[in-house]
Each structure stands twice: as C-alpha cells, then as structure tokens.
Design a protein around this motif. Structure first.
Motif, PDB file in Angstrom:
ATOM      1  N   VAL A 258      11.019  13.362   0.131  1.00 24.18           N
ATOM      2  CA  VAL A 258      11.469  14.658  -0.361  1.00 24.18           C
ATOM      3  C   VAL A 258      11.542  14.658  -1.885  1.00 24.18           C
ATOM      4  N   HIS A 259      11.962  13.571  -2.456  1.00 24.27           N
ATOM      5  CA  HIS A 259      12.189  13.516  -3.900  1.00 24.27           C
ATOM      6  C   HIS A 259      10.901  13.559  -4.707  1.00 24.27           C
ATOM      7  N   LYS A 260       9.769  13.250  -4.101  1.00 21.52           N
ATOM      8  CA  LYS A 260       8.506  13.346  -4.827  1.00 21.52           C
ATOM      9  C   LYS A 260       8.086  14.807  -5.020  1.00 21.52           C
ATOM     10  N   LEU A 261       8.734  15.736  -4.327  1.00 21.63           N
ATOM     11  CA  LEU A 261       8.369  17.159  -4.404  1.00 21.63           C
ATOM     12  C   LEU A 261       9.036  17.787  -5.626  1.00 21.63           C
ATOM     13  N   SER A 262       8.614  17.327  -6.781  1.00 20.72           N
ATOM     14  CA  SER A 262       9.056  17.859  -8.087  1.00 20.72           C
ATOM     15  C   SER A 262      10.499  17.532  -8.428  1.00 20.72           C
ATOM     16  N   TYR A 263      11.174  16.679  -7.654  1.00 21.17           N
ATOM     17  CA  TYR A 263      12.530  16.260  -7.989  1.00 21.17           C
ATOM     18  C   TYR A 263      12.511  14.981  -8.827  1.00 21.17           C
ATOM     19  N   LEU A 264      11.649  14.046  -8.456  1.00 20.23           N
ATOM     20  CA  LEU A 264      11.584  12.750  -9.132  1.00 20.23           C
ATOM     21  C   LEU A 264      10.464  12.787 -10.166  1.00 20.23           C
ATOM     22  N   PRO A 265      10.783  12.739 -11.469  1.00 20.57           N
ATOM     23  CA  PRO A 265       9.736  12.759 -12.494  1.00 20.57           C
ATOM     24  C   PRO A 265       8.874  11.497 -12.443  1.00 20.57           C
ATOM     25  N   GLU A 266       7.596  11.658 -12.753  1.00 20.13           N
ATOM     26  CA  GLU A 266       6.651  10.532 -12.802  1.00 20.13           C
ATOM     27  C   GLU A 266       6.664   9.752 -11.488  1.00 20.13           C
ATOM     28  N   ALA A 267       6.649  10.477 -10.373  1.00 18.13           N
ATOM     29  CA  ALA A 267       6.737   9.813  -9.067  1.00 18.13           C
ATOM     30  C   ALA A 267       5.504   8.972  -8.766  1.00 18.13           C
ATOM     31  N   HIS A 268       4.359   9.315  -9.350  1.00 19.06           N
ATOM     32  CA  HIS A 268       3.129   8.574  -9.070  1.00 19.06           C
ATOM     33  C   HIS A 268       2.849   7.490 -10.105  1.00 19.06           C
ATOM     34  N   THR A 269       3.695   7.359 -11.135  1.00 20.42           N
ATOM     35  CA  THR A 269       3.478   6.339 -12.166  1.00 20.42           C
ATOM     36  C   THR A 269       4.694   5.417 -12.267  1.00 20.42           C
ATOM     37  N   ASP A 270       5.629   5.763 -13.163  1.00 27.14           N
ATOM     38  CA  ASP A 270       6.755   4.862 -13.426  1.00 27.14           C
ATOM     39  C   ASP A 270       7.698   4.711 -12.242  1.00 27.14           C
ATOM     40  N   PHE A 271       7.853   5.756 -11.417  1.00 24.89           N
ATOM     41  CA  PHE A 271       8.838   5.711 -10.328  1.00 24.89           C
ATOM     42  C   PHE A 271       8.175   5.721  -8.950  1.00 24.89           C
ATOM     43  N   ILE A 272       6.998   5.119  -8.864  1.00 25.68           N
ATOM     44  CA  ILE A 272       6.320   5.077  -7.561  1.00 25.68           C
ATOM     45  C   ILE A 272       7.053   4.145  -6.597  1.00 25.68           C
ATOM     46  N   MET A 273       7.770   3.166  -7.126  1.00 22.74           N
ATOM     47  CA  MET A 273       8.512   2.258  -6.249  1.00 22.74           C
ATOM     48  C   MET A 273       9.631   2.982  -5.520  1.00 22.74           C
ATOM     49  N   ALA A 274      10.226   3.991  -6.141  1.00 24.30           N
ATOM     50  CA  ALA A 274      11.264   4.766  -5.466  1.00 24.30           C
ATOM     51  C   ALA A 274      10.677   5.532  -4.284  1.00 24.30           C
ATOM     52  N   VAL A 275       9.460   6.045  -4.439  1.00 22.25           N
ATOM     53  CA  VAL A 275       8.793   6.741  -3.333  1.00 22.25           C
ATOM     54  C   VAL A 275       8.463   5.754  -2.213  1.00 22.25           C
ATOM     55  N   ILE A 276       8.020   4.543  -2.574  1.00 24.47           N
ATOM     56  CA  ILE A 276       7.759   3.516  -1.561  1.00 24.47           C
ATOM     57  C   ILE A 276       9.040   3.206  -0.792  1.00 24.47           C
ATOM     58  N   ALA A 277      10.157   3.087  -1.507  1.00 24.09           N
ATOM     59  CA  ALA A 277      11.430   2.789  -0.847  1.00 24.09           C
ATOM     60  C   ALA A 277      11.850   3.924   0.080  1.00 24.09           C
TER      61      ALA A 277
END
Length: 445
Positions: A258-277
């Motif tokens: 859910v957070h990758k839907l414009s909530y988490l900035p840079e979800a595909h670069t710096d914060f991709i690990m948060a999406v994996i988690a």
C-alpha cells in the motif's frame, strides 16, 4: 628446451571458469531486482511499466559493460589503474559545468549524455577500488611500515570526498568512499595506530559538514523519532517503518504493498527494501540479507585465494568489491529498517537506477574475471604438478619422483622465481627458461 616450450604451450591453452556461486548469487539479486522494481514503481509514473522498461534497458547496458570487463585481462586493468584517480576527479567536476551538469530534485550529481543522465560517483566507487588494489600491490611494504604511503591514499580519498561534499553535496557517497578506503588499507596491512590517527582527525571535519547543512541535521533529529513529525522531516522514515511493520512474517503478498502507492517516496530506488519487507515480510528481508551475505563472503573467499596464490592485485580488487557491496547494502537496508539515518544510497543490483546498475554490473564483471583467472591459475599449477611429479616449478631435465610422499605434497618448499627459472647447462653458464605464472610453493588442489 623443446619440452619446456611444449609445456608452456599447454599451459597457455588452459582456460578458467567463472565461479558458479558468484554467478548464481548475482543472478538471484538481479532477478529479485527486476521483480521488485516492477512492483514498487507502478504508481511512480503515468505508465505502470515505465520504470520497469527503463530498468531492463539499464540492465542490458550493464550486461554489456560487465561482459566487456569479464573479457579483459586483469594485467590490462592493472596497467591503467594509476590514471583512475585523475579520471575520477575530472568526472566529478564535470557536473559543475553549465549545460553539462544536471540538477535533479535539488542535487547536482548527473552528467547529461544526451539519451540519458550519468551519475559519475558510481563509476568513481569502482575506480577507487581498482586504484587502491594496484597501489596496495606496489607499495604493500611501505603501507605497513610508513606514514607517507598511508597519507597518500587518504589524501586521494579526501580529494574525492571533498569534491563530492562541495560540488555535489553527497555526504553518503563521501562517507562510503572514506570507509571503503580505510577498510582496504586495513586488509592491505596498514599499521592500525597509524591509520586511526588520520581517521580521528577527519571526524571533526565530517561533523562540521553535517552541521553546516540544515537538512542533514534534520535527518539526524528525525531519525531518533520519525513519528514526532510524520508529515515533515520524518515522512520518509515513518512510511518506511509502517511498510516494514505491515509485512509481518510473510508479507502482504507480491504486488500488495500500500505504501508504494505514492505514500513512500523513492519506493523503487532508495526505499525499495521497505517495499520488499511489506510484500515479502520478514522472510523476504532475511532472504535479501542472506543473498548479500553470500555474495560478500564468496567475494572475500575469492580474494583470499588470490592472495594465497600471490595474485595480490586480483585479491585486493575482490576485497574492495566485497567491501563496497557489503557497506552500501548494509547502509541501505539499515536506513529502510530505521537503524541508520536516512541517506540516498541505492540497494546494489536491486534498486532502480541506470548509473548504479551499470557500474555495479561492471564491478561484478571484474569479480567474475578474477574468479576466472584464479581457476585458470589453479589448473595451470595442477598441470605443472602432474608434469613434474608434484613440483609446480621443477626445471626440465630434473628427475621426476615416482611417488611423492604425502608430507612432501602438503608442504612443498617455496621456490623463488629466479631459482625456478634458471638452470645450468653443461658449459657451466646459466640459461633462463620461460616462467609460467603463478609461481608459488604451497598449493592444495
């Protein structure tokens, strides 16, 4: 003499083999990266596959760079290593040239290549590793015995860090290069008390660089309690922690973040690990950590074997690449999990980013080339042992023992290159034979 020539020809015909463990670990990380970039970037552009398509193009470019490095002899790389600091500093300064340097989100860190932008600091990381490996090979005794050799290396590293801090305002990459330099000096045999002194002297300078930039201070204060200002300075870390917490043990499912839907900035670069988690849970995080741990451990093992066979340049390159990947992945994962303050470092081989992917794959190509030449050298030594009855450096014409004892096979005396390459002819004069590398005394097949 004909026997020696024939033996040399046979040795030259021997080929190596790329390490299968390295190939498997690199391939697994790249495949995971493709899947997670595709999943995490669906809300980052007008087209759900926009960043995935670009990521695949960057992977193809990185594959070409890696293949080219894999086919390049290490002696060729070493020959030009002394010019790399100059090239690296020129690349870093090019971002300040009007019309050539590109500013993205307030940071001037890219060079406009026409069809895409290139971030030179990613190339500089690899250049630092290769230059340091060549330097440590040439001046290993001086590094362990004198201040001068250590100060020279630290001076070059500080020049890179200073340019990054002043021109590009990239504190994360500056700290990474300084840490990488210090770690390689330790592995290269630097005297620890001599190394600690300049490091301690640099700490006030790094502290001042943090305090002079208000946004760096805010990152430190928000790191301690990101939920104190969840819509301000703590926004990135707060959303990353909520994404990690939502993943629990086995995750919400691939694509269900859910957070990758414009909530988490840079979800595909710096914060991709948060999406994996969030999508793969604690199990997914452990898998990623295990893959990086395996890659770093295998690279260190390859480097150790190279040093044991006196291929010091190859060994130090492998050590440097392992340290680079290990430090950067640790920082990136730590930032996503709230263990370290927020820094803009990508997750190697997984995060989206053209420059990062291309140069990291070039580094992997160099690592695979090291493993190839290591295996080739081991096969050459095994052939010499078979040909000369257990002695890899036996001169032609020497009697071949019929059955070498186990004690002799495990503790063969070290033969110097001069002694191995010289023999006496009937007239009493010495005559040189072609010397086949590597020359060493102790080897376990």
């Amino acid at each position: 003499m004909m026997d020696a020539t024939r033996q040399a020809t046979r040795l030259e015909a021997i080929t190596g083999r790329f390490d299968p463990w390295l190939l498997g670990l690199i391939g697994a990380l790249l495949c995971l990266g493709v899947v997670m970039v595709g999943s995490s970037s669906v809300a980052q552009a007008t087209s759900p596959t926009y960043y995935l398509t670009k990521h695949l193009v960057f992977l193809a470019a990185g594959g070409i760079a890696g293949a080219w490095v894999m086919r390049t002899e290490l002696k060729t790389v070493e020959r030009y290593a002394q010019w790399l600091p100059i090239i690296g500093l020129v690349l870093l300064l090019m971002v300040a040239i009007p019309g050539l340097g590109v500013t993205v989100k307030g940071a001037r860190r890219w060079i406009n290549l026409g069809i895409t932008n290139f971030q030179p600091v990613e190339a500089v990381k690899l250049m630092v590793v290769v230059w340091l490996a060549a330097y440590l090979k040439r001046f290993s005794e001086e590094v362990s015995a004198s201040w001068k050799a250590i100060i020279k290396v630290i001076g070059v590293a500080c020049a890179f860090a200073g340019v990054l801090l002043i021109v590009q305002k990239d504190f994360g990459s500056s700290a990474l290069i300084l840490a990488l330099t210090a770690a390689m000096l330790v592995l290269g045999g630097a005297h620890l008390p001599r190394l600690i002194t300049p490091i301690v002297a640099l700490l006030p300078f790094l502290g001042a660089m943090i305090l002079l930039e208000p946004y760096r201070v805010r990152r430190l204060t928000s790191f301690t309690d990101p939920f104190k200002d969840p819509f301000g300075d703590g926004y990135q870390l707060a959303n990353a922690l909520m994404a990690v917490g939502r993943g629990e043990w086995f995750g919400a499912g691939l694509g269900a973040s859910v957070h990758k839907l414009s909530y988490l900035p840079e979800a595909h670069t710096d914060f991709i690990m948060a999406v994996i988690a969030e999508e793969l849970g604690f199990v997914g995080v452990c898998l990623v950590v295990a893959l990086y741990a395996g890659l770093v451990a295998r690279a260190l093992w390859v480097g150790l074997k190279c040093v044991e066979m006196r291929r010091h340049f190859a060994g130090y390159c492998a050590f440097g690449i392992a340290l680079w990947i290990g430090i950067q992945s640790t920082v990136s994962i730590g930032v996503n999990l709230g263990i370290l303050p927020t820094k803009g470092l990508t997750l190697p081989l997984i995060s989206y980013g053209g420059s990062s992917i291309a140069m990291t794959m070039a580094a992997m190509g160099l690592l695979l080339r090291i493993s190839y030449e290591l295996e080739r050298a081991r096969r050459q030594v095994a052939l010499r042992r078979d040909a000369f009855g257990g002695s890899p450096s036996a001169p032609s014409g020497a009697p071949v023992p019929s059955a070498p004892s186990p004690r002799a096979a495990t503790a063969a005396p070290v033969v110097t290159p001069i002694a191995a390459a010289t023999r006496q002819d009937p007239r009493g004069t010495s005559r040189l034979r072609p010397r086949i590398e590597p020359t060493f005394g102790r080897y376990s097949a």
